[in-house]
Design a protein around this motif. Structure first.
Motif, short mmCIF file in Angstrom:
data_model
loop_
_atom_site.label_atom_id
_atom_site.label_comp_id
_atom_site.label_asym_id
_atom_site.label_seq_id
_atom_site.Cartn_x
_atom_site.Cartn_y
_atom_site.Cartn_z
N PRO A 30 0.82 -1.22 0.00
CA PRO A 30 0.00 0.00 0.00
C PRO A 30 0.86 1.27 0.00
O PRO A 30 1.82 1.37 0.77
N THR A 31 0.53 2.22 -0.87
CA THR A 31 1.26 3.50 -0.91
C THR A 31 0.30 4.64 -1.25
O THR A 31 -0.83 4.40 -1.65
N MET A 32 0.85 5.86 -1.14
CA MET A 32 0.10 7.03 -1.61
C MET A 32 0.70 7.54 -2.93
O MET A 32 0.42 8.66 -3.36
N GLY A 33 1.56 6.73 -3.55
CA GLY A 33 2.13 7.12 -4.84
C GLY A 33 3.31 8.05 -4.69
O GLY A 33 3.90 8.16 -3.62
N PHE A 147 3.27 -5.35 2.98
CA PHE A 147 4.58 -4.79 3.31
C PHE A 147 4.47 -3.30 3.62
O PHE A 147 3.84 -2.54 2.87
N PHE A 148 5.12 -2.89 4.73
CA PHE A 148 5.08 -1.49 5.16
C PHE A 148 6.49 -1.08 5.58
O PHE A 148 7.27 -1.91 6.07
N LYS A 151 10.27 3.18 8.20
CA LYS A 151 10.37 4.64 8.37
C LYS A 151 9.18 5.14 9.18
O LYS A 151 9.30 6.01 10.03
N VAL A 175 9.76 -3.34 6.37
CA VAL A 175 10.91 -3.28 5.47
C VAL A 175 11.80 -2.10 5.93
O VAL A 175 11.29 -1.01 6.18
N PRO A 176 13.13 -2.35 6.06
CA PRO A 176 14.02 -1.29 6.57
C PRO A 176 13.96 0.00 5.74
O PRO A 176 13.70 -0.03 4.54
P1 AMP Z 1 3.60 6.61 1.58
O1 AMP Z 1 3.37 6.58 0.11
O2 AMP Z 1 4.49 7.71 2.03
O3 AMP Z 1 2.33 6.48 2.39
O4 AMP Z 1 4.43 5.29 1.92
C1 AMP Z 1 3.98 4.03 1.49
C2 AMP Z 1 4.81 2.97 2.17
O5 AMP Z 1 6.18 3.16 1.84
C3 AMP Z 1 4.70 3.01 3.70
O6 AMP Z 1 4.66 1.67 4.19
C4 AMP Z 1 5.98 3.70 4.10
O7 AMP Z 1 6.41 3.35 5.40
C5 AMP Z 1 6.93 3.18 3.04
N1 AMP Z 1 8.09 4.07 2.89
C6 AMP Z 1 8.06 5.41 2.68
N2 AMP Z 1 9.32 5.89 2.66
C7 AMP Z 1 10.15 4.84 2.87
C8 AMP Z 1 11.57 4.69 2.96
N3 AMP Z 1 12.40 5.72 2.84
N4 AMP Z 1 12.06 3.46 3.18
C9 AMP Z 1 11.23 2.37 3.31
N5 AMP Z 1 9.89 2.45 3.22
C10 AMP Z 1 9.36 3.67 3.02
#
Ligand code: AMP
Length: 282
Positions: A30-33, A147-148, A151, A175-176
């Motif tokens: 899952p992400t916000m793009g 996977f999340f 950060k 994930v680191p």
């Molecule tokens: P977001 O699009 O910002 O909501 O992030 C989507 C996913 O990517 C979330 O699970 C975040 O924790 C992960 N994420 C964002 N930035 C990083 C990063 N620098 N390293 C690893 N995972 C990340």
């Protein structure tokens, strides 16, 4: 490069059911793009552990506060899909707001305790919005693993808890954090920063690492965190929401590391961006 794109829950469910029927293991990211290497690391981890990987893009309105950057949040669907396809991802799920929140939607998901601190306080309602949308995505996809990023450590802890409490079968994996060569955690919001502000942003991880070291060496966490907040302000951050040392799992405040598994957490503002980061104290 093309990639399969689902716009509706039904399309995604049909495909996931077909994959699972042939014994394939399905991963969800899952992400916000506005993809960067941090997002792609999640896709890669998912590809390592699963046969099919679905990456979602949804800028979830319920996790943004009234004065936050919902309207200006970067929308880069085409290039995001291309990056995920290049990484080897199999499908995108990009629902509309009305697909996610149809008229009459009225259910909230609130994880007590873990959300009563850190970003749960600094961004009122944010963690509840995250809990709500992630619960929905997990139920919609029925993936084997999701996977999340570490950060967003508090977010990861909250999601693990809600999945456990609500008997969601999808396994939650962290994930680191992916960082730039100066240790700055990659974030979509780094794109808001000019060169001078990026220089300031890069101090965040340096100060946190030193603070983690000093706490591990026996320093009182409250004193060391106070020093860190002052150092951040001196480095050019305009506001520090928090610098705190907490138990890695329960997020209880900790004053002495004394062999406990704890982390240091910070959120601070520079330019238009609010940055967060966290480090292991050991
Ligand atoms: P977001 O699009 O910002 O909501 O992030 C989507 C996913 O990517 C979330 O699970 C975040 O924790 C992960 N994420 C964002 N930035 C990083 C990063 N620098 N390293 C690893 N995972 C990340």
């Amino acid at each position: 490069m093309t990639i399969q794109t689902f716009r509706t829950i039904q399309e995604m469910r049909t495909q996931v059911a077909a994959w699972k029927a042939t014994g394939l293991r399905v991963g969800l990211v899952p992400t916000m793009g506005n993809m960067h290497e941090g997002h792609i690391a999640l896709v890669s981890a998912a590809l390592d552990q699963c046969d099919r990987v679905i990456t979602t893009i949804f800028v979830n309105p319920t996790q943004f506060g009234a004065n936050e950057d919902l309207d200006s949040y970067p929308k880069t669907e085409k290039s995001d899909s291309a990056k995920v396809a290049t990484a080897g991802g199999h499908a995108m799920f990009i629902p509309s707001a009305s697909e996610m929140y149809p008229a009459g939607f009225s259910t909230r998901v609130i994880v007590d305790g873990l959300t009563d601190c850190l970003c749960g306080i600094a961004r009122p309602g944010h963690m509840d919005g995250v809990s709500q949308v992630v619960t929905k995505l997990l139920n919609q996809a029925h993936a084997d693993v999701a996977f999340f990023g570490e950060k967003d450590w508090q977010q990861l802890a909250v999601i693990k808890r809600l999945a456990r409490d609500l008997d969601i079968e999808t396994e939650i994996r962290g994930v680191p954090t992916v960082r730039d060569e100066y240790g700055l955690a990659l974030s979509s919001r780094n794109g808001y920063l000019n060169d001078e502000e990026i220089e300031i942003a890069r101090k965040l991880n340096v100060i946190l690492k030193k603070t983690a070291y000093d706490i591990a060496a026996g320093g009182f966490a409250t004193d060391e965190c106070m020093k860190a907040a002052k150092a951040l302000m001196k480095s050019g951050f305009s506001h520090v929401d928090y610098v705190e040392c907490r138990d890695a799992d329960t997020l209880e405040m900790i004053d002495k590391a004394e062999g406990r598994s704890c982390r240091i957490f910070a959120a601070a503002h520079v330019g238009r961006a609010r940055l967060i980061d966290n480090h292991l104290v050991n």
